[in-house]
Every structure is written in structure tokens, then in C-alpha cells.
Design an enzyme around this catalytic site. Structure first.
Site, PDB file in Angstrom:
ATOM      1  N   ASP A   1       0.804  -1.228   0.000  1.00  0.00           N
ATOM      2  CA  ASP A   1       0.000   0.000   0.000  1.00  0.00           C
ATOM      3  C   ASP A   1       0.831   1.270   0.000  1.00  0.00           C
ATOM      4  O   ASP A   1       0.483   2.261  -0.629  1.00  0.00           O
ATOM      5  CB  ASP A   1      -0.953   0.017   1.203  1.00  0.00           C
ATOM      6  CG  ASP A   1      -0.205   0.177   2.526  1.00  0.00           C
ATOM      7  OD1 ASP A   1       0.667  -0.671   2.816  1.00  0.00           O
ATOM      8  OD2 ASP A   1      -0.470   1.152   3.255  1.00  0.00           O
TER       9      ASP A   1
ATOM     10  N   TYR B   1      -5.944   0.830   8.649  1.00  0.00           N
ATOM     11  CA  TYR B   1      -7.035   1.073   7.699  1.00  0.00           C
ATOM     12  C   TYR B   1      -8.372   0.679   8.319  1.00  0.00           C
ATOM     13  O   TYR B   1      -9.129  -0.114   7.785  1.00  0.00           O
ATOM     14  CB  TYR B   1      -6.785   0.337   6.379  1.00  0.00           C
ATOM     15  CG  TYR B   1      -5.596   0.904   5.642  1.00  0.00           C
ATOM     16  CD1 TYR B   1      -5.689   2.136   4.987  1.00  0.00           C
ATOM     17  CD2 TYR B   1      -4.372   0.243   5.636  1.00  0.00           C
ATOM     18  CE1 TYR B   1      -4.589   2.686   4.342  1.00  0.00           C
ATOM     19  CE2 TYR B   1      -3.272   0.790   4.985  1.00  0.00           C
ATOM     20  CZ  TYR B   1      -3.383   2.012   4.340  1.00  0.00           C
ATOM     21  OH  TYR B   1      -2.304   2.562   3.703  1.00  0.00           O
TER      22      TYR B   1
ATOM     23  N   ASP C   1       5.534   0.282   3.496  1.00  0.00           N
ATOM     24  CA  ASP C   1       5.753  -0.955   4.252  1.00  0.00           C
ATOM     25  C   ASP C   1       5.606  -2.166   3.325  1.00  0.00           C
ATOM     26  O   ASP C   1       5.554  -2.021   2.110  1.00  0.00           O
ATOM     27  CB  ASP C   1       4.765  -1.032   5.428  1.00  0.00           C
ATOM     28  CG  ASP C   1       3.323  -0.841   4.979  1.00  0.00           C
ATOM     29  OD1 ASP C   1       3.027  -1.128   3.800  1.00  0.00           O
ATOM     30  OD2 ASP C   1       2.489  -0.400   5.788  1.00  0.00           O
TER      31      ASP C   1
ATOM     32  N   GLU D   1       5.775   9.714   3.417  1.00  0.00           N
ATOM     33  CA  GLU D   1       5.398   8.383   2.916  1.00  0.00           C
ATOM     34  C   GLU D   1       4.472   8.497   1.704  1.00  0.00           C
ATOM     35  O   GLU D   1       3.489   9.222   1.735  1.00  0.00           O
ATOM     36  CB  GLU D   1       4.711   7.562   4.013  1.00  0.00           C
ATOM     37  CG  GLU D   1       4.490   6.111   3.612  1.00  0.00           C
ATOM     38  CD  GLU D   1       4.029   5.231   4.768  1.00  0.00           C
ATOM     39  OE1 GLU D   1       4.153   3.997   4.658  1.00  0.00           O
ATOM     40  OE2 GLU D   1       3.551   5.762   5.795  1.00  0.00           O
TER      41      GLU D   1
END
Length: 512
Positions: free
Chosen positions: A92, A243, A95, A483
């Protein structure tokens, strides 16, 4: 005699100057007429890079034509713990976890980008379709069992305790699923939306694959609707706070039904939307669109059925869509949106750029629908034209690409100045070719805390972005700003395709 010859010479020179001036003046007028929108940015280059980014996020066995060559195969035994094949899909963000909820939303937005603006992408259309198919091939695997969806691979808590390359992963690849006893309406309905929207992308170029996607979308939506509940409830310790489905599952049901109505043209989904729309939040005034809350996207999508396809029963969705638009127009009555001093739409400190790209996409898409139907937006008496929507969207994308107080591009690899220390494991650690030996879970943090720029450039990655005061710290540890994420890039692909075309950087006879 001498004075009259001088006078004649002066007259000739004056005539020549007048003629040359007229020629010079005529040229730019014609040029400006052809390309009405000026472009300070190279949207075509940014489009290419925004799609290339997805190759850096790939999990699984990489193909021979992989362009992000510092990445290698990873996660080749994913799913083995549950005796299923879950190899493939996307990580995603920075990571090494495969989260099904944001992956499905990413797929839906990539597909919508192609559906609305694919004809303007020219040479990049094939790459965009490849990016979609990398996700849908995985989603087909994840939904292969009836009334079951595998929604995550990897334990986020354990993964985040490590800083290692996807190619070196040795953390537990925990497999999480939803089923009739442990429902997840939100992630299931979003998966149905992803499969249905992708079926439209491949309808002409690969009709058999398109049929497979649509058939699966219908089954998955039926499962989502029949066995209701939030996936966050049953899987809380694994999916929260990463999430969590904070907005509930009503928005995904409306969104999923909207995509199935578009893909099937079946009256069953139209009836479903008419009967359940209000209960599912169609008239709620939420003005954030992203991986968690889909209401705004559903409103815009359903407004098209009324505005362009003349589906009269969806008349109210024009008003619902207008409400969302009015909430983000700077200075308009009912505006609920903050902007930074430099002009960037600002929702929150954590990965704000995802809301910039998704809102910009909706503005450009709604402008397209309004133009086709010769309509405008009425915000409490203030008339907002499609042109105004496009201007606002363009300003947001221009800010992202470098027209901002820091003169910094927030897309990696685009422009002279861009983030060099992004919060991304694979980008920040030396590649396998540079360092063939394994880098263990803990030892990777040496690279994470280093002041050195990332050795591998994740071209096209859009980072979280600046804070509410237009300030940005290029530090790996500040994940909220540095990120990148797949769901930030997905809507940007469509927005860049439109801007590249409207500024004359991509020429096509199609003026959509």
C-alpha cells in the site's frame, strides 16, 4: 535631393518595421488560441511517472518488462499459511503489507481515471491498464472462494517493527479473511467496485477478462450486501489504526452499487440505489473523499447517469454532487475546506496529499459531466462554472508539482527539486544488486535513520506532503509527510491525463 532620398529611406524602414511587427504579433495570438490553458508544468512527464510508480509497489513475481529494475520478486509464498495463492498485488505504501481495503480503492480510482481520461493518455494507456490488471489479477485470487474474501497479507504491527526490503521479508505473512460469520461489508463492497470498474476498462480490449471481472463483482457485491458488518469489528487488532473503516460501510454499498449500475446497466442496481440511497448516506454532507469514505465519489458518479445518460430517477444526485463541490470551493457559500497560505487544499496533517489528488480528480470529472450537459453548480446563489472547477483542480496539481512556496515537487523524480528521503523501505535500503546479502529486520533501521538520500529513486511516488503552513521536512522518520501511497497516485493519473491534453502536451482528436 539628399533630403528627399533620406525621407524615402526612412519611409521604407518604417514600412518594414510595421510589417515585421504585424507578423510577430500574429503568431502568438494564433498559438494562444490553439492552447488556451498555459502550462508551467510538464504534465505529460508527470503522467508517465505517476503510472511508473506502481511498478515500485508490486508484490509477487515481477515480469521481464519490469521497468523499476531495483525491485525484485517478493512475497512468493503469500497465502500459503491458508493454503491459497495470494501472490501478487501491491504494497500500500512504504511498508510490506498487502491491505485489501486501500488496494481495492486504488484499483477503482485507477480504473475511473482510465474510463474518464484514458483516451487522452495516448502511449500511457497501456501502462495504466497494466497497473490495473496487476491489482485485479490479485483481487480475483482473493475472491475465488464463495462468500469469502482474503483482505490482508502480513501482520502490520510486526512488519512496522522491522525496516527491511520486501525481497528480504521474514516477518509472519499472516492471512486475514472475511466471511459470512465475520463480515466485512466495507472491504467487500469496495472490492466489488474495483472489479466492476475494471471490467469497463477491459470491455473492448479484453472482453473475456472483462466478463470474468464483472461476474465476480456481482457475486462479491451480493455477499457484501447480504452479510453486513464492518471488517474493523472482527479484525480490529490487525487493521486498526492502519485502515480502520471509520466511516462505516454504507458509503461502500452506495459506491459499489453505483459501479455495478454503470457496468451492468441492470435495472436491479438502479432500483437498489433508489430504494437505499438515502439510508446509505447519499444526502450526507461529508466532504472528504478517499480510501475510507466514498460518498462524494458515489454522488459524482451517479450524477453522470442523470446529467449525461438522462436517467431521470437519479435527478437528486446532481444536487448531492453540487453539495460536495460547494463544500470545497474556496470562498463559496457553504465552503467547509481549509487551504494553506500557499493555496493547497488541507484536510489533515497525515498524508494530506491523498485528499488533494482525489478532490482534484472529482473536480475535473464533474466539470466534464457539467460541460456535456450544459449545466453549472449553484452554491447558495453563487454560480460555479465547469471552467472554475478546472482552474481550482489545475492549481492543486500545479502546487503538487512545484508551484508552491518551497518550489519543491512532491512527486519523486519530477522536476529539479523533490523529496530525497521518503519513508519507504525498498527505496531507502540498498537494492539486491548493490547489496546481495540479507539485511535483517533490525539492522535496516541504520538506513532508516541515515541522513543520506534514498539510494533507489521511487519515480512518480507522491509523498504525504506539507503541513498546514506549507512547510515540509524531508525526513524519513516523518511518515505523515514523506510516505507515498498507491491511493494518492491513482486519482492523480486521471487528473494528469486531462491536464496534459488540455495544455497541448498530448494531442488527440478526442476532445473529451
Amino acid at each position: 535631393m539628399a533630403s528627399s532620398a533620406t525621407l524615402l529611406l526612412l519611409l521604407l524602414l518604417l514600412l518594414l518595421l510595421t510589417l515585421s511587427s504585424a507578423i510577430l504579433d500574429a503568431s502568438p495570438v494564433h498559438h494562444r488560441h490553439r492552447h488556451r490553458q498555459s502550462a508551467h508544468q510538464n504534465y505529460k512527464d508527470a503522467l508517465t511517472k505517476s503510472i511508473l510508480f506502481f511498478e515500485g509497489q508490486r508484490s509477487g513475481k515481477l515480469p521481464p518488462n519490469q521497468r523499476m529494475t531495483w525491485r525484485r520478486n517478493s512475497g512468493l509464498s503469500d497465502g500459503a499459511a491458508m493454503k491459497v495463492d495470494l501472490v501478487g498485488g501491491y504494497y500500500d505504501a512504504g511498508d510490506n503489507v498487502k491491505f485489501g481495503f486501500p488496494m481495492a480503492f486504488t484499483t477503482t480510482m485507477l480504473s475511473w481515471s482510465v474510463i474518464e481520461f484514458g483516451r487522452l493518455m495516448k502511449g500511457e494507456l497501456g501502462n495504466a491498464k497494466t497497473a490495473i490488471r496487476w491489482a485485479t489479477d490479485y483481487l480475483l485470487k482473493a475472491t475465488a472462494q464463495s462468500n469469502t474474501i482474503f483482505v490482508q497479507v502480513g501482520d502490520a504491527n510486526k512488519d512496522h517493527a522491522c525496516w527491511e526490503r520486501p525481497e528480504d521479508m521474514d516477518t509472519q505473512r499472516t492471512v486475514l479473511k472475511i466471511d459470512r460469520n465475520h463480515p466485512g461489508t466495507d472491504v467487500a463492497a469496495e472490492t466489488a467496485a474495483a472489479l466492476a470498474s475494471a471490467s469497463l476498462v477491459f470491455r473492448k480490449s479484453d472482453p473475456n477478462y472483462s466478463k470474468i471481472l464483472l461476474k465476480r463483482a456481482i457475486k462479491v457485491f451480493a455477499f457484501a450486501d447480504k452479510f453486513r458488518g464492518s471488517y474493523s469489528d472482527g479484525l480490529k487488532s490487525y487493521v486498526c489504526p492502519f485502515y480502520c473503516s471509520y466511516s462505516g460501510y454504507q458509503d461502500e454499498l452506495l459506491w459499489g452499487a453505483a459501479w455495478l449500475q454503470k457496468a451492468t446497466r441492470s435495472p436491479a442496481y438502479l432500483n437498489y440505489i433508489q430504494a437505499n440511497g438515502i439510508a446509505l448516506g447519499a444526502d450526507e454532507s461529508d466532504n472528504t473523499f478517499g480510501w475510507d469514505n466514498k460518498h462524494a465519489g458515489a454522488k459524482i458518479l451517479l450524477s453522470k447517469a442523470f446529467l449525461v445518460q438522462k436517467v431521470q430517477s437519479l435527478h437528486d444526485y446532481k444536487g448531492h454532487a453540487d453539495g460536495f463541490i460547494c463544500s470545497i470551493i474556496p470562498g463559496a457559500p457553504f465552503s467547509q475546506t481549509q487551504y494553506t497560505p500557499g493555496g493547497l487544499l488541507f484536510r489533515m496533517e497525515d498524508s494530506n496529499m491523498q485528499y488533494v489528488t482525489s478532490a482534484s480528480f472529482l473536480l475535473l470529472t464533474y466539470a466534464k459531466y457539467l460541460t456535456k450537459s450544459h449545466k453549472v453548480v449553484n452554491c447558495g446563489g453563487a454560480i460555479i462554472t465547469p471552467r472554475r472547477l478546472r482552474t481550482i483542480a489545475k492549481k492543486q496539481i500545479d502546487y503538487l508539482l512545484g508551484d508552491n512556496p518551497l518550489k519543491l515537487s512532491y512527486m519523486v523524480g519530477y522536476g529539479p527539486r523533490y523529496p530525497r528521503r521518503i519513508h519507504h523501505r525498498a527505496s531507502s535500503l540498498p537494492s539486491l544488486s548493490a547489496h546481495p546479502g540479507k539485511i535483517n529486520c533490525g539492522s535496516g533501521f541504520t538506513f532508516m535513520h541515515s541522513e543520506n538520500p534514498n539510494p533507489n529513486i521511487l519515480i512518480g511516488a507522491v509523498v504525504g506532503g506539507p503541513n498546514g503552513h506549507d512547510r515540509y521536512s524531508d525526513e524519513r522518520s516523518d511518515y505523515s509527510q514523506t510516505e507515498p501511497a498507491t491511493y494518492t497516485n491513482a486519482p492523480l493519473v486521471g487528473a494528469l491525463a486531462y491536464l496534459a491534453h488540455s495544455s497541448g502536451q498530448i494531442y488527440t482528436d478526442n476532445l473529451d
